[in-house]
Design an enzyme around this catalytic site. Structure first.
Site, PDB file in Angstrom:
ATOM      1  N   LYS A 234       0.857  -1.180   0.000  1.00 17.27           N
ATOM      2  CA  LYS A 234       0.000   0.000   0.000  1.00 17.27           C
ATOM      3  C   LYS A 234       0.894   1.231   0.000  1.00 17.27           C
ATOM      4  CE  LYS A 234      -2.945   2.949   2.642  1.00 17.27           C
ATOM      5  NZ  LYS A 234      -3.308   3.363   4.014  1.00 17.27           N
TER       6      LYS A 234
ATOM      7  N   ASN B 257      -8.263   1.800  10.439  1.00 20.95           N
ATOM      8  CA  ASN B 257      -7.455   1.460  11.606  1.00 20.95           C
ATOM      9  C   ASN B 257      -7.959   2.206  12.841  1.00 20.95           C
ATOM     10  OD1 ASN B 257      -3.855   1.464  12.348  1.00 20.95           O
ATOM     11  ND2 ASN B 257      -5.564   0.764  13.540  1.00 20.95           N
ATOM     12  N   THR B 258      -7.860   3.548  12.812  1.00 22.73           N
ATOM     13  CA  THR B 258      -8.187   4.341  13.988  1.00 22.73           C
ATOM     14  C   THR B 258      -9.621   4.132  14.455  1.00 22.73           C
ATOM     15  OG1 THR B 258      -6.625   6.020  13.222  1.00 22.73           O
ATOM     16  CG2 THR B 258      -8.129   6.667  14.960  1.00 22.73           C
TER      17      THR B 258
ATOM     18  N   ALA C 250      -9.319   5.827   4.955  1.00 27.42           N
ATOM     19  CA  ALA C 250      -9.176   6.979   5.855  1.00 27.42           C
ATOM     20  C   ALA C 250     -10.489   7.720   6.029  1.00 27.42           C
ATOM     21  CB  ALA C 250      -8.098   7.946   5.380  1.00 27.42           C
ATOM     22  N   GLY C 251     -10.797   8.056   7.282  1.00 34.38           N
ATOM     23  CA  GLY C 251     -11.921   8.913   7.590  1.00 34.38           C
ATOM     24  C   GLY C 251     -13.143   8.233   8.164  1.00 34.38           C
TER      25      GLY C 251
ATOM     26  N   GLY D 211      -7.596   9.329  10.309  1.00 37.72           N
ATOM     27  CA  GLY D 211      -7.791   9.360  11.752  1.00 37.72           C
ATOM     28  C   GLY D 211      -8.844  10.331  12.249  1.00 37.72           C
TER      29      GLY D 211
END
Length: 276
Positions: free
Chosen positions: A117, A226-227, A204-205, A178
Protein backbone atom coordinates in the site's frame (compact mmCIF):
# COMPACT_ATOMS: atom_id res chain seq x y z
CA UNK A 1 -35.94 -24.47 10.56
CA UNK A 2 -38.65 -24.16 7.91
CA UNK A 3 -38.04 -25.13 4.29
CA UNK A 4 -38.29 -21.48 3.21
CA UNK A 5 -35.80 -20.35 5.87
CA UNK A 6 -33.40 -23.14 4.92
CA UNK A 7 -33.56 -22.18 1.23
CA UNK A 8 -33.04 -18.51 2.10
CA UNK A 9 -29.99 -19.34 4.17
CA UNK A 10 -28.61 -21.51 1.39
CA UNK A 11 -29.09 -18.68 -1.12
CA UNK A 12 -27.33 -16.20 1.17
CA UNK A 13 -24.38 -18.55 1.58
CA UNK A 14 -24.14 -19.07 -2.18
CA UNK A 15 -24.19 -15.31 -2.76
CA UNK A 16 -21.40 -14.83 -0.23
CA UNK A 17 -19.27 -17.42 -1.98
CA UNK A 18 -19.77 -15.75 -5.37
CA UNK A 19 -19.34 -12.14 -4.18
CA UNK A 20 -15.59 -11.98 -3.67
CA UNK A 21 -13.21 -9.05 -3.50
CA UNK A 22 -10.45 -9.65 -6.05
CA UNK A 23 -7.16 -7.79 -5.72
CA UNK A 24 -4.14 -8.56 -7.89
CA UNK A 25 -5.76 -11.81 -8.99
CA UNK A 26 -6.45 -13.13 -5.48
CA UNK A 27 -9.98 -13.41 -4.07
CA UNK A 28 -11.05 -12.52 -0.54
CA UNK A 29 -14.29 -13.18 1.31
CA UNK A 30 -14.01 -10.07 3.50
CA UNK A 31 -14.21 -6.55 2.09
CA UNK A 32 -12.86 -5.03 5.28
CA UNK A 33 -9.13 -4.37 5.49
CA UNK A 34 -7.64 -3.34 8.81
CA UNK A 35 -4.50 -1.82 10.23
CA UNK A 36 -2.35 -2.74 13.21
CA UNK A 37 -1.50 0.61 14.80
CA UNK A 38 -2.72 2.45 17.93
CA UNK A 39 -3.78 -0.61 19.93
CA UNK A 40 -2.75 -0.83 23.58
CA UNK A 41 -0.81 -4.06 23.07
CA UNK A 42 -0.27 -7.02 20.77
CA UNK A 43 -3.00 -9.08 22.43
CA UNK A 44 -5.64 -6.44 21.73
CA UNK A 45 -4.37 -6.09 18.18
CA UNK A 46 -4.81 -9.81 17.61
CA UNK A 47 -8.30 -9.95 19.14
CA UNK A 48 -9.58 -6.96 17.19
CA UNK A 49 -8.29 -8.24 13.87
CA UNK A 50 -9.84 -11.63 14.51
CA UNK A 51 -13.19 -9.99 15.38
CA UNK A 52 -13.08 -7.90 12.19
CA UNK A 53 -13.00 -10.94 9.96
CA UNK A 54 -10.42 -9.15 7.79
CA UNK A 55 -8.18 -11.20 5.54
CA UNK A 56 -5.85 -8.36 4.50
CA UNK A 57 -3.95 -6.59 7.27
CA UNK A 58 -1.85 -3.52 6.62
CA UNK A 59 1.42 -2.89 8.44
CA UNK A 60 3.34 0.40 8.69
CA UNK A 61 6.89 -0.69 7.95
CA UNK A 62 8.47 2.49 9.38
CA UNK A 63 6.59 2.12 12.68
CA UNK A 64 6.09 -1.61 13.22
CA UNK A 65 8.58 -4.37 13.89
CA UNK A 66 8.18 -7.35 11.57
CA UNK A 67 11.68 -8.67 12.13
CA UNK A 68 13.93 -5.71 11.46
CA UNK A 69 14.37 -5.17 15.22
CA UNK A 70 15.10 -8.61 16.71
CA UNK A 71 15.05 -7.36 20.33
CA UNK A 72 11.49 -5.98 20.11
CA UNK A 73 8.09 -7.73 19.99
CA UNK A 74 7.39 -8.94 16.46
CA UNK A 75 3.92 -8.28 15.03
CA UNK A 76 4.20 -11.46 12.98
CA UNK A 77 3.99 -13.45 16.21
CA UNK A 78 0.28 -12.52 16.44
CA UNK A 79 -0.54 -11.76 12.77
CA UNK A 80 0.85 -14.68 10.82
CA UNK A 81 1.43 -14.40 7.06
CA UNK A 82 0.00 -17.91 6.88
CA UNK A 83 -3.37 -16.66 8.13
CA UNK A 84 -3.51 -13.17 6.59
CA UNK A 85 -2.37 -11.35 3.50
CA UNK A 86 0.02 -8.74 4.83
CA UNK A 87 -0.12 -5.32 3.19
CA UNK A 88 3.05 -3.37 4.00
CA UNK A 89 2.40 0.37 3.79
CA UNK A 90 4.52 3.47 3.54
CA UNK A 91 2.82 5.48 6.31
CA UNK A 92 5.05 8.31 7.47
CA UNK A 93 6.73 8.81 4.09
CA UNK A 94 6.74 12.33 2.64
CA UNK A 95 8.77 11.75 -0.53
CA UNK A 96 8.60 9.28 -3.38
CA UNK A 97 12.15 8.12 -2.64
CA UNK A 98 11.32 7.29 0.99
CA UNK A 99 8.21 5.39 -0.07
CA UNK A 100 10.09 3.34 -2.64
CA UNK A 101 12.85 2.48 -0.14
CA UNK A 102 10.25 1.42 2.42
CA UNK A 103 8.52 -0.91 -0.04
CA UNK A 104 11.81 -2.48 -1.01
CA UNK A 105 12.64 -3.04 2.68
CA UNK A 106 9.27 -4.72 3.16
CA UNK A 107 9.89 -6.99 0.19
CA UNK A 108 13.22 -8.02 1.67
CA UNK A 109 11.80 -8.63 5.15
CA UNK A 110 8.83 -10.61 3.79
CA UNK A 111 10.72 -12.87 1.39
CA UNK A 112 9.78 -11.22 -1.89
CA UNK A 113 6.25 -10.08 -0.96
CA UNK A 114 5.17 -7.65 -3.70
CA UNK A 115 1.70 -6.39 -2.67
CA UNK A 116 2.07 -2.98 -1.00
CA UNK A 117 0.00 0.00 0.00
CA UNK A 118 1.55 3.24 -1.20
CA UNK A 119 0.93 6.49 0.59
CA UNK A 120 3.06 9.61 0.26
CA UNK A 121 1.89 12.37 2.58
CA UNK A 122 1.92 16.10 1.88
CA UNK A 123 2.04 17.58 5.38
CA UNK A 124 1.79 16.55 9.03
CA UNK A 125 -1.35 18.57 9.84
CA UNK A 126 -3.82 17.16 7.31
CA UNK A 127 -2.00 13.99 6.24
CA UNK A 128 -3.43 14.61 2.78
CA UNK A 129 -1.55 12.80 0.02
CA UNK A 130 1.10 14.56 -2.03
CA UNK A 131 -0.30 13.61 -5.42
CA UNK A 132 2.81 14.47 -7.44
CA UNK A 133 5.08 12.40 -5.19
CA UNK A 134 2.50 9.60 -5.12
CA UNK A 135 2.43 9.41 -8.92
CA UNK A 136 6.23 9.33 -9.06
CA UNK A 137 6.47 6.58 -6.44
CA UNK A 138 3.73 4.52 -8.09
CA UNK A 139 5.48 4.64 -11.45
CA UNK A 140 8.79 3.50 -9.93
CA UNK A 141 7.24 0.71 -7.86
CA UNK A 142 5.18 -0.68 -10.74
CA UNK A 143 8.28 -0.78 -12.95
CA UNK A 144 10.06 -2.56 -10.10
CA UNK A 145 7.46 -5.34 -10.06
CA UNK A 146 5.32 -4.27 -7.12
CA UNK A 147 1.54 -4.64 -7.02
CA UNK A 148 0.51 -1.23 -5.78
CA UNK A 149 -2.62 -0.35 -3.84
CA UNK A 150 -2.51 3.43 -3.64
CA UNK A 151 -3.86 5.97 -1.16
CA UNK A 152 -4.92 9.18 -2.86
CA UNK A 153 -7.33 12.09 -2.63
CA UNK A 154 -10.87 11.89 -3.99
CA UNK A 155 -10.05 13.47 -7.34
CA UNK A 156 -11.56 11.29 -10.10
CA UNK A 157 -8.91 12.38 -12.63
CA UNK A 158 -6.03 11.40 -10.36
CA UNK A 159 -7.72 8.11 -9.50
CA UNK A 160 -8.04 7.28 -13.19
CA UNK A 161 -4.43 8.21 -13.85
CA UNK A 162 -3.24 5.89 -11.07
CA UNK A 163 -5.38 3.07 -12.48
CA UNK A 164 -4.01 3.57 -15.98
CA UNK A 165 -0.44 3.51 -14.63
CA UNK A 166 -1.07 -0.02 -13.41
CA UNK A 167 -2.07 0.25 -9.74
CA UNK A 168 -4.05 -2.85 -8.71
CA UNK A 169 -6.40 -0.84 -6.45
CA UNK A 170 -7.11 2.83 -5.90
CA UNK A 171 -7.91 3.99 -2.36
CA UNK A 172 -9.41 7.49 -2.13
CA UNK A 173 -9.80 9.08 1.27
CA UNK A 174 -13.25 9.64 2.74
CA UNK A 175 -11.93 12.28 5.15
CA UNK A 176 -8.55 13.07 6.73
CA UNK A 177 -6.69 10.10 8.20
CA UNK A 178 -7.79 9.36 11.75
CA UNK A 179 -10.51 12.03 11.75
CA UNK A 180 -13.55 9.74 11.94
CA UNK A 181 -15.58 12.29 9.97
CA UNK A 182 -17.12 9.76 7.59
CA UNK A 183 -17.74 10.22 3.86
CA UNK A 184 -17.30 13.96 3.28
CA UNK A 185 -17.65 13.94 -0.51
CA UNK A 186 -19.79 11.04 -1.70
CA UNK A 187 -20.25 12.64 -5.13
CA UNK A 188 -16.54 12.38 -5.96
CA UNK A 189 -16.43 8.81 -4.72
CA UNK A 190 -19.32 8.03 -7.09
CA UNK A 191 -17.46 9.67 -9.99
CA UNK A 192 -14.40 7.52 -9.24
CA UNK A 193 -16.52 4.37 -9.06
CA UNK A 194 -18.33 5.08 -12.33
CA UNK A 195 -15.09 5.13 -14.33
CA UNK A 196 -13.08 2.46 -12.50
CA UNK A 197 -11.82 -0.87 -13.81
CA UNK A 198 -9.89 -1.79 -10.66
CA UNK A 199 -11.13 -2.15 -7.08
CA UNK A 200 -11.92 1.14 -5.33
CA UNK A 201 -11.51 1.02 -1.56
CA UNK A 202 -12.23 3.89 0.78
CA UNK A 203 -9.17 4.57 2.89
CA UNK A 204 -9.18 6.98 5.86
CA UNK A 205 -11.92 8.91 7.59
CA UNK A 206 -14.40 6.20 8.58
CA UNK A 207 -15.53 6.67 12.19
CA UNK A 208 -18.20 4.09 12.90
CA UNK A 209 -20.14 1.22 11.38
CA UNK A 210 -22.73 3.46 9.68
CA UNK A 211 -19.90 5.25 7.82
CA UNK A 212 -18.66 1.89 6.59
CA UNK A 213 -22.14 0.92 5.44
CA UNK A 214 -22.57 4.21 3.55
CA UNK A 215 -19.27 3.73 1.73
CA UNK A 216 -20.27 0.23 0.70
CA UNK A 217 -23.75 1.38 -0.36
CA UNK A 218 -22.08 3.81 -2.76
CA UNK A 219 -20.57 0.79 -4.48
CA UNK A 220 -17.05 0.78 -3.05
CA UNK A 221 -15.31 -2.58 -3.31
CA UNK A 222 -13.96 -2.43 0.21
CA UNK A 223 -12.78 -0.27 3.09
CA UNK A 224 -9.47 0.04 4.91
CA UNK A 225 -9.54 1.35 8.46
CA UNK A 226 -7.46 1.46 11.61
CA UNK A 227 -8.19 4.34 13.99
CA UNK A 228 -11.96 3.83 13.90
CA UNK A 229 -11.42 0.43 15.50
CA UNK A 230 -8.29 0.98 17.58
CA UNK A 231 -9.49 4.28 19.12
CA UNK A 232 -12.95 2.97 20.06
CA UNK A 233 -13.79 2.47 23.74
CA UNK A 234 -13.98 -1.26 23.01
CA UNK A 235 -11.85 -1.96 19.92
CA UNK A 236 -12.76 -5.64 19.72
CA UNK A 237 -16.49 -4.91 19.79
CA UNK A 238 -16.07 -2.10 17.25
CA UNK A 239 -14.16 -4.46 14.97
CA UNK A 240 -17.15 -6.78 15.04
CA UNK A 241 -19.49 -3.86 14.33
CA UNK A 242 -17.38 -2.79 11.37
CA UNK A 243 -17.49 -6.30 9.96
CA UNK A 244 -21.28 -6.20 10.05
CA UNK A 245 -21.47 -2.64 8.70
CA UNK A 246 -19.36 -3.50 5.67
CA UNK A 247 -21.39 -6.65 4.99
CA UNK A 248 -24.72 -4.83 5.37
CA UNK A 249 -23.64 -2.00 3.08
CA UNK A 250 -22.49 -4.43 0.44
CA UNK A 251 -25.77 -6.35 0.55
CA UNK A 252 -27.75 -3.11 0.30
CA UNK A 253 -25.72 -2.05 -2.75
CA UNK A 254 -26.30 -5.38 -4.45
CA UNK A 255 -30.00 -5.33 -3.57
CA UNK A 256 -30.51 -1.84 -5.00
CA UNK A 257 -32.25 0.67 -2.78
CA UNK A 258 -35.77 1.92 -3.43
CA UNK A 259 -36.23 5.21 -5.24
CA UNK A 260 -36.43 8.15 -2.83
CA UNK A 261 -39.75 10.01 -3.01
CA UNK A 262 -40.88 13.41 -1.83
CA UNK A 263 -44.20 12.13 -0.49
CA UNK A 264 -45.58 9.14 1.35
CA UNK A 265 -46.23 5.80 -0.31
CA UNK A 266 -48.43 3.44 1.68
CA UNK A 267 -46.91 0.09 2.60
CA UNK A 268 -50.35 -1.42 2.02
CA UNK A 269 -51.73 0.17 -1.17
CA UNK A 270 -55.44 0.97 -1.18
CA UNK A 271 -55.98 0.18 -4.87
CA UNK A 272 -58.29 -2.78 -5.31
CA UNK A 273 -59.59 -2.77 -1.75
CA UNK A 274 -63.27 -3.14 -0.92
CA UNK A 275 -65.23 -0.01 -0.10
CA UNK A 276 -68.50 0.17 1.81
Amino acid sequence: MSTVAAETKKTEQANQVQDKLIIAGKSYGSRLLVGTGKYKDMAQTQKAIEASGAEIVTVAIRRTNIGQNPDEPNLLDVISPEDYTLLPNTAGCYTADDAVRTCRLARELLDGHDLVKLEVLGDEKTLFPDVIQTLQAAETLIKDGFKVMVYTNDDPLVAKQLEEMGCVAVMPLAAPIGSGLGIRNPHNIRFILEDANVPILVDAGVGTASDAAIAMELGCDGILMNTAIAAARDPVLMASAMKKGVAAGREAFLAGRMQARRYASASSPIEGTFTS
